[in-house]
Structures are given as C-alpha cells and as structure tokens.
Design an enzyme around this catalytic site. Structure first.
Site, PDB file in Angstrom:
ATOM      1  N   ARG A   1      86.008 129.704 162.103  1.00 22.74           N
ATOM      2  CA  ARG A   1      86.545 130.961 162.633  1.00 22.74           C
ATOM      3  C   ARG A   1      86.197 131.053 164.111  1.00 22.74           C
ATOM      4  O   ARG A   1      85.324 130.360 164.620  1.00 22.74           O
ATOM      5  CB  ARG A   1      85.959 132.168 161.896  1.00 22.74           C
ATOM      6  CG  ARG A   1      84.452 132.351 162.078  1.00 22.74           C
ATOM      7  CD  ARG A   1      83.990 133.681 161.511  1.00 22.74           C
ATOM      8  NE  ARG A   1      82.554 133.858 161.576  1.00 22.74           N
ATOM      9  CZ  ARG A   1      81.897 134.294 162.661  1.00 22.74           C
ATOM     10  NH1 ARG A   1      82.558 134.572 163.774  1.00 22.74           N
ATOM     11  NH2 ARG A   1      80.580 134.442 162.635  1.00 22.74           N
TER      12      ARG A   1
ATOM     13  N   GLU B   1      77.346 142.989 167.235  1.00 27.42           N
ATOM     14  CA  GLU B   1      77.788 141.943 168.175  1.00 27.42           C
ATOM     15  C   GLU B   1      78.760 142.528 169.196  1.00 27.42           C
ATOM     16  O   GLU B   1      79.266 143.636 169.045  1.00 27.42           O
ATOM     17  CB  GLU B   1      78.506 140.799 167.417  1.00 27.42           C
ATOM     18  CG  GLU B   1      77.577 139.798 166.758  1.00 27.42           C
ATOM     19  CD  GLU B   1      76.970 138.803 167.746  1.00 27.42           C
ATOM     20  OE1 GLU B   1      77.157 138.972 168.975  1.00 27.42           O
ATOM     21  OE2 GLU B   1      76.313 137.864 167.293  1.00 27.42           O
TER      22      GLU B   1
ATOM     23  N   ASP C   1      71.973 133.300 172.082  1.00 28.09           N
ATOM     24  CA  ASP C   1      73.100 134.003 171.452  1.00 28.09           C
ATOM     25  C   ASP C   1      74.052 134.494 172.545  1.00 28.09           C
ATOM     26  O   ASP C   1      74.408 133.722 173.428  1.00 28.09           O
ATOM     27  CB  ASP C   1      72.568 135.127 170.559  1.00 28.09           C
ATOM     28  CG  ASP C   1      73.488 135.452 169.401  1.00 28.09           C
ATOM     29  OD1 ASP C   1      74.708 135.570 169.611  1.00 28.09           O
ATOM     30  OD2 ASP C   1      73.000 135.608 168.264  1.00 28.09           O
TER      31      ASP C   1
ATOM     32  N   ASN D   1      79.173 130.455 171.418  1.00 29.06           N
ATOM     33  CA  ASN D   1      78.646 131.808 171.619  1.00 29.06           C
ATOM     34  C   ASN D   1      78.760 132.231 173.073  1.00 29.06           C
ATOM     35  O   ASN D   1      79.718 131.840 173.741  1.00 29.06           O
ATOM     36  CB  ASN D   1      77.214 131.882 171.088  1.00 29.06           C
ATOM     37  CG  ASN D   1      76.982 133.106 170.237  1.00 29.06           C
ATOM     38  OD1 ASN D   1      77.336 134.215 170.611  1.00 29.06           O
ATOM     39  ND2 ASN D   1      76.384 132.910 169.078  1.00 29.06           N
TER      40      ASN D   1
ATOM     41  N   ASN E   1      84.553 132.979 167.329  1.00 28.89           N
ATOM     42  CA  ASN E   1      83.320 133.733 167.498  1.00 28.89           C
ATOM     43  C   ASN E   1      83.356 134.502 168.820  1.00 28.89           C
ATOM     44  O   ASN E   1      84.163 135.402 168.967  1.00 28.89           O
ATOM     45  CB  ASN E   1      82.111 132.802 167.410  1.00 28.89           C
ATOM     46  CG  ASN E   1      80.834 133.551 167.129  1.00 28.89           C
ATOM     47  OD1 ASN E   1      80.830 134.516 166.381  1.00 28.89           O
ATOM     48  ND2 ASN E   1      79.738 133.116 167.730  1.00 28.89           N
TER      49      ASN E   1
END
Length: 315
Positions: A112, A24, A214, A162, A114
């Site tokens: 959390r 990522e 994404d 995202n 991202n």
C-alpha cells in the site's frame, strides 16, 4: 547521541487527547488554522481529524479505506492524499475521488501507499511499503496533476517508505526508509531525482536498536526533524546530517510524525502525532508506562526555529 540541556525540550502533557491507534500525517493549513491528521485504526475505519487550533473545534471524517497522508490543494477546497491504492482527492463528507491507482492487481493486496508530500509545482510524491513474503519492494512514485501521469521515480527496494520533503531551496529531496533506519538525500531538479545517497544512518549515529526513523518535516534553515518510533522523541538533524536538537515526549512511546504550523508569520509551533503502544503489532501492555501514546502534542519553538512552508497539491 548526547545533547546539552539547552538543545532539548521536554513536553510533559499532550496538547489534544484523541486516543489515536496510529496517528499520522499531520498537516497545518495557515489560511483556516486547521490541523489535519489521520488515525489508521485496526478496526478498518480510518478517521481524518480536522481541528481548529484557535478554538479547538473538532470534526472527523471516517473512511473504509486507509488514508495514509494528506496535502493541501492549491486550486480548490478540501484535501488531496494517498489511500492504500493510490492518489486521490478528499472533497469532504468522507468522499474520495481517485486520480490514479498505479499498483498492479497482483501487488495491490500485499502492499500500500504510505507517506507523501508535494513539491512547489504541485507534484505529489509518495512511497509504498514492502512485503518480504511476496517479494514486493517499496517504491517511490510521482503523480503530476498537470500531465495526469504517475511514474515510479525510484524502484528502491525500500522497506517502509516514510517521511519525505525538500530543502528550502528545493535542490535536495529527503526520503525515509524506516525499517532500515535510514534517510536518503537526492539532488532534485524540477520533478526529477538523481544521485541518491545516504544522509542519515540512525544506528551509526548512535540511536537505539528497535527504534526507527518515521515521518519528518523541515525548517527554514534546512534542518530535518525526524520522528523516532519507539524512542519518545523528535530529533533535528542539521543539513550536514548531525543531530543538534531534540524534543522529548516521555509519556508517549511511538512518535510518528510532525509538522510546523501556527501563526503564518511565525510558523514556529510543531504539532506531533503519536501511536498507541499496541499499534503495528506492538506490545499494548507498555501503554501503562506510556499513557499518552496516541495523543497529539504541541511544541512551542518560538525564538528557536521556524518551519519551511509546505507546498500544495497542484489541482
């Protein structure tokens, strides 16, 4: 979605075989020729990779807390980023210095941070992920290093916050809500968001069910390049929201994010992260059909597209 052959690039081989579980957050530094990216391992040891694209020298830092996104720093070496808990500085040698932990103690075990990115003034925007069992929505936050304040700028509710970024003139902000397959656009004015509206509904655009928007990056013409988890591809959307170009990676199933990089004068190479087929509760048996899932890919877009320069964190 149907594109002519001249609007499709197929990448047959990975550029770098690193075998990430969940690759990522790619980030390129033109001053050092370093590509930075994260591997969010299921073994709870998070790796941040730094690779010189000129000579392929590789170094790795390991952390015991999730690092979810990265940003270059304007006024100091090292990186900024978000961990699961909040905004932080990564100063090298696997050290983390927190700037802000805005999640409440009751929410922290169940959500959390991202993805995230910085605007031209160095403000850091990042979103959180939702927890349906606990009724915790994903939200969008802004950390301002000048005032050292952190605020929720959109309460959502979002699912998996995202890919996000700005148009080249910074008048439009884009933000991805992955699990509903949507990308939103906002009017942007010096740190302030207004007029959230639907920019892309991937299902309405004809993309397959069980594939998802994404991470993203943006080119200097205002095109939005969105990674497609589960669809072996990166899709470019025009600033009007129409798909008009595609990068296909047939040997990697889960394409997670992308960034522009390469020579600073051109900024026309795209670096692409991917994830193992078994990541995030996926079907690991599919790895046999997509053996390069988890590796890093590079697309040469010279003569076609150039990236919009990524802004640095203002501290």
């Amino acid at each position: 979605m149907t594109l002519t052959a001249d609007r499709i690039i197929v990448i047959e081989q990975p550029w770098l075989k690193v075998g990430c579980v969940l690759g990522e957050g790619p980030l390129f530094d033109p001053l050092t020729s370093l590509l930075h990216f994260v591997d969010i391992s299921e073994k709870k040891v998070i790796s941040v990779f730094h690779i010189n694209i000129q000579n392929l020298e590789l170094s790795v830092e390991e952390f015991e807390v999730p690092i979810s996104c990265l940003a270059l720093r304007r006024n100091a070496p090292g990186l900024a980023g978000t961990t699961a808990q909040g905004f932080a500085l990564l100063s090298g040698n696997s050290t983390i210095s927190y700037l802000c932990k805005p999640l409440s103690p009751q929410d922290l075990p169940f959500t959390r941070f991202n993805d995230g990115a910085c605007d031209s003034k160095g403000r850091f925007f990042a979103g959180t992920i939702y927890n349906p069992e606990k009724g915790i929505p994903g939200k969008l936050y802004r950390y301002d290093p000048e005032t050292r304040t952190c605020d929720v700028v959109d309460e959502g509710p979002f699912t998996d916050s995202n890919g996000l970024g700005w148009s080249p003139d910074e008048k439009t902000f884009y933000f991805t809500d992955s699990l509903v397959n949507k990308i939103y656009a906002y009017d942007y004015d010096d740190g302030h968001l207004r007029n959230r509206r639907l920019f892309i509904d991937a299902i309405e655009k004809g993309f397959m069910e069980n594939t998802f928007c994404d991470g993203l990056c943006i080119d200097d013409a205002g095109g939005i390049w969105s990674a497609r988890w589960g669809a072996s591809s990166i899709v470019r959307f025009s600033k009007e929201g129409d798909p008009d170009f595609q990068i296909r990676i047939p040997t990697a199933l889960n394409v997670t994010s992308c960034c522009f990089g390469g020579d600073r004068d051109n900024n026309d190479q795209m670096f692409i992260t991917t994830a193992h087929c078994g990541a995030n509760g996926g079907d690991g048996s599919r790895q046999k059909s997509y053996p390069d899932s988890g590796h890093i890919f590079r697309a040469d877009l010279s003569g076609l597209f150039r990236g919009s320069e990524r802004s640095k964190f203002g501290a």
